[in-house]
Structures are given as structure tokens and as C-alpha cells.
Design an enzyme around this catalytic site. Sequence first.
Site, PDB file in Angstrom:
ATOM      1  N   LYS A  72       0.813  -1.217   0.000  1.00  0.00           N
ATOM      2  CA  LYS A  72       0.000   0.000   0.000  1.00  0.00           C
ATOM      3  C   LYS A  72       0.850   1.273   0.000  1.00  0.00           C
ATOM      4  O   LYS A  72       0.411   2.307  -0.479  1.00  0.00           O
ATOM      5  CB  LYS A  72      -0.944   0.012   1.207  1.00  0.00           C
ATOM      6  CG  LYS A  72      -2.095  -0.967   1.075  1.00  0.00           C
ATOM      7  CD  LYS A  72      -3.143  -0.719   2.133  1.00  0.00           C
ATOM      8  CE  LYS A  72      -4.353  -1.610   1.912  1.00  0.00           C
ATOM      9  NZ  LYS A  72      -5.351  -1.446   2.985  1.00  0.00           N
ATOM     10  N   LYS A 111      -4.736 -10.881  -6.959  1.00  0.00           N
ATOM     11  CA  LYS A 111      -5.896 -11.132  -6.102  1.00  0.00           C
ATOM     12  C   LYS A 111      -7.076 -10.237  -6.491  1.00  0.00           C
ATOM     13  O   LYS A 111      -6.887  -9.077  -6.843  1.00  0.00           O
ATOM     14  CB  LYS A 111      -5.495 -10.826  -4.646  1.00  0.00           C
ATOM     15  CG  LYS A 111      -6.450 -11.354  -3.606  1.00  0.00           C
ATOM     16  CD  LYS A 111      -6.242 -10.686  -2.256  1.00  0.00           C
ATOM     17  CE  LYS A 111      -7.010  -9.391  -2.185  1.00  0.00           C
ATOM     18  NZ  LYS A 111      -7.237  -8.846  -0.866  1.00  0.00           N
ATOM     19  N   LYS A 139     -11.304  -5.306  -3.830  1.00  0.00           N
ATOM     20  CA  LYS A 139     -12.450  -4.404  -3.898  1.00  0.00           C
ATOM     21  C   LYS A 139     -12.049  -2.974  -4.246  1.00  0.00           C
ATOM     22  O   LYS A 139     -12.860  -2.208  -4.734  1.00  0.00           O
ATOM     23  CB  LYS A 139     -13.288  -4.471  -2.621  1.00  0.00           C
ATOM     24  CG  LYS A 139     -12.635  -4.033  -1.327  1.00  0.00           C
ATOM     25  CD  LYS A 139     -13.595  -4.390  -0.189  1.00  0.00           C
ATOM     26  CE  LYS A 139     -13.324  -3.770   1.147  1.00  0.00           C
ATOM     27  NZ  LYS A 139     -12.020  -4.024   1.720  1.00  0.00           N
TER      28      LYS A 139
END
Length: 334
Positions: free
Chosen positions: A118, A199, A202
Site C-alpha cells: 500500500k 488477487k 475491492k
Amino acid sequence: MNNSKRKRVFSGVQPTGKLTIGNYVGALQQWVTHQGDNDTIFCVVDLHTLTFPEDMTPKVRFEKSREVVALYLACGIDPKQSDIFVQSHVREHTELTWVLNCVTPIGWLERMTQYKVKAQGRESVSTGLLDYPVLMAADILLYETDLVPVGDDQKQHLEVTSDIAQRFNHLFGNVFRIPQVVIPKTGARLMGLDDPTAKMSKSTAEKKVGHAVCLLDPENVIKKTVMSAVTDSGQEVRLEHASPGVINLLTIYEVLTKTPRPEIEARFAGKGYGQLKKDVFVAIMETLRPLQERYRQITADPAYVEQVIKDGADRVRPIAERMMRQVREMTGLG
Ligand code: TRP
């Protein structure tokens, strides 16, 4: 079931991006199965969304947390059997985070894969982003949690939660129960339909069409996404050499229809990819059609959603308060 066998189950989802079928099979679908036999607590972790403060306006942060609560309900989390609440409504989460921060070596946090991913490419990130796993540890440890059902990507966070708990227990006395992670055998990690090496996420789903099937997507969008899913240059399903994209579709079919593996193999071996995708689409719609209908009914009554989270917070707060009182006493903060 015998009362002494009841376990405390705790889990949560961040109200960011668009919840996908990956969240459904990795988390929500398994949460539902823990209900009844266990004390189940499901949290919408809004404090975690502040780790990127500019990514969301305050209004969206508020609305997203309600949307996710409504999705919990639509997925079958029953407020009569489970406590559903919003993290920021129970102050003890932030208070315990501070105490746990002080027993957590920075190195443990700097090593976290999710933090590194991130933080990548950002000029600067908040202290909160580094601290994300400690807040998550506080969520879990406040409630004497036995089991934490989550997707595969949360394993490392659970390891650090146990490490933090053990370190606190060692320094101040045995107060925290060491939680166990529960990962589903199949479907713990669905992959992107546009790229089966990454992966299903969302946050990516919010930015890129074709990446994922989202729980609230309309039927025509879902159809398009599934039918254009990346497979490989072959034409038909060959189980011995199935590519990641084909395996991903087979997995989705398996977890949504709960069909045993041998039956799946018999059904799809040698069949064309077009047939596989069509069947996957049908399986998805059979799950999502009733879910979306329940979602519409639930959100037609916003006062009901507010009541659910108020009741949930009122029920779990005493547990968190009791734990925090103990922590204060043991650390001389009383
Ligand atoms: N980190 C989790 C995720 O991204 C969300 C989360 C926060 C969580 N606190 C938790 C999950 C406590 C389980 C238990 O999905």
C-alpha cells in the site's frame, strides 16, 4: 450445542471500494456458518479507512459503513444471532491501540506485506497506515476472540496480532486470549477476472471494469465481466493443465454451488470455456439475485440499519469496556 463449546468469533471488513464475490466467499459466506453455535461479532472497520485520509470524503465514509452493514445483513448475517457494529462507535478500539502500539516493535509493522504494497509508489504515507495491524489487533483482542474467519490475505495480520498479544501478556500478565485464524479451504483467495495472477480486490474493482464481480453489480455487467474473463489460448477445460484463469472460474463455481470436486471435474472436463463461463455466470446470479433483493429491502429502511448498529454497539461495548478496565489496571493506568 454445549455452552462451553461456544467460541467467540470476530471479523470485519473495511468499508472501502466495492465488495466483491471474493469478499463473499473468503469472508461473509463463512461468517454466516459460524452463527448460532458461537458468539459472533461482525464489525465494519471505519477507523481503518482513515489510513488514507484523502481517499474518501467524510460523507462517503459514513455512507460506505452503512452500505457494508446492509451487505452483511443481505449476505445472511442475522442481527438476532450476531452483533453487528461500526468500529468507531466503541471508543475502546482506539484506546487499546495506543497501549498495544507501545508493546509493538516498529520492525514488525515495517515488515508487513500489505503495508509495503500500500505504501509503494506513494510519496508519503500516514503513521496510521503503518499502525493498521495494531488497530486490527485491538479489534480482535478486545473481545477475547477465539476465531477470526478471514480471507487468505489477512494471515500475516493475524500472526502479528498473536505476537502482540503474547508480548503484552508476557510484559504485564496474562490477559489476552490468543486468536486463531480461520481460512476457507477453497476460495480463500479469488483472483482478478481480468488478471488471474492478481488477487481480486475491492479497491481495484472500483477503478477497473472487468476486474471483479461486485455484490451489487447489475446482471448485464456481471455477464459481461464473466464472459470476458481471462483464460488462456486453449479452448476447452483440461484439468491436468488448467491455467490460473480457468482454475479461478472453477473455484468460483465450486464455492458458490458447493458442488464436490469430482462432480465439477466430470461436468467441465473437455467442455469449452464458453460453457464454463456461462455456468459460472448462472451460479453467480443464483447467489447474487436474492442477495441484491434483500439489500434493496434493507436499504429501503435506513432507520433499521441505524438501529442494528446501535444495538450491536450497545451489546459489545460492555465486553470492550471490561477488557479495557483490566488493561488499565495491569498497566498502572487505572
Ligand atoms: N484488515 C481486514 C481486511 O482488510 C479488516 C479488519 C480490520 C479485520 N480489523 C479486523 C478483519 C479484525 C478481522 C478482524 O479485510
